[in-house]
Enzyme design. Sequence first.
Site: not given
Length: 391
Positions: A165, A216, A306, A339
């Site tokens: 990430c 995700f 993020h 994500n």
Amino acid sequence: MGEEGIGRGVTKKVNPGKATILSLGKAFPHQLVMQEYLVDGYFRDTNCDNPELKQKLARLCKTTTVKTRYVVMSEEILKKYPELAVEGAATVKQRLEICNKAVTQMAIEASQVCIKNWGRSLSDITHVVYVSSSEARLPGGDLYLSKGLGLNPIIQRTMLYFAGCSGGVAGLRVAKDIAENNPGSRVLLATSETTIIGFKPPSADRPYDLVGVALFGDGAGAMIIGSDPVSETETPLFELHTAAQEFLPDTEKKIDGRLTEEGISFKLARELPQIIEDNVEGFCDKLIDVVGLQNKDYNKLFWAVHPGGPAILNRMEKRLDLLPEKLNASRRALMDYGNASSNTIVYVLEYMIEEGLKIRKEGGGDPEWGLILAFGPGITFEGILARNMCA
């Protein structure tokens, strides 16, 4: 695969020699997943009928705040590779056949959008930085991206593998260094990720897998970075003032990823959000001290974070006493794309520009200085003190 970009904005004078983000672009696979239909589809595709696991995934899907995501996985892929849904099957070869091709295609499309928005010639790109945790091959994706775009063979390439990430901001830090130490250079930073590398059927022995399923997504992002923008042809979006990286000692096992015969296996410690909360203020203070922010008024900054997950954003917001709107761009990116690992920071920056334009249109003003942040394996903190050139 779908693709999107962002246009130009009103800018201010940049500091000579400082790297700037000159353009952004993104791309996605065609498969759009609505979170409300994900549970039934996932359990159908993996031939699992465990009601307890199904209920757990349904709860997780609500807590992640994700609404939509794009994924490479499709019915066609599962028909061709049914072994991907079989527990314990040695499928890393098949996964890489899919992933290597998919991430290259998405990276090419995102880069093409980015270059188009930039407005200069492909031949003006001097360096490539490519980031991915979803492929493994020699030569790497940096070469296949360069070839797919038709870049000059003398292009200078850098490959960042398995940064997770934090990869997008790590790549931005590397691109900043290249741009500032090679006058006149223009660096293409591309990131590309797909969850197929870690797709597995549900199992009570791997509870974290369900978190990944609920959170995700796939996609690609791209940026052009260079110093001393040419005023006639380039519009700087963000000036990259100071970059920093720091790992937290003895946290190597808190984000644990391994490439096995079954693909990538990830484990995240439950205390990860708390660890980030406990350390984020000190890390940020080291960056903002450069511009002498007084009294730690974090709300005078913009925050491009993020979105690893809602718990991390919530903990940051609480720790730094941020106004709710400060993490709007991060929350929107998480809601719309999930994500998407290293790519997600590109989506956050695009939303920040979009929201800034709206604020100015309404007669307001957005902060000039801010932080671009990501957290990844290590635990590693990546951060860049930046100026919003459109503010």
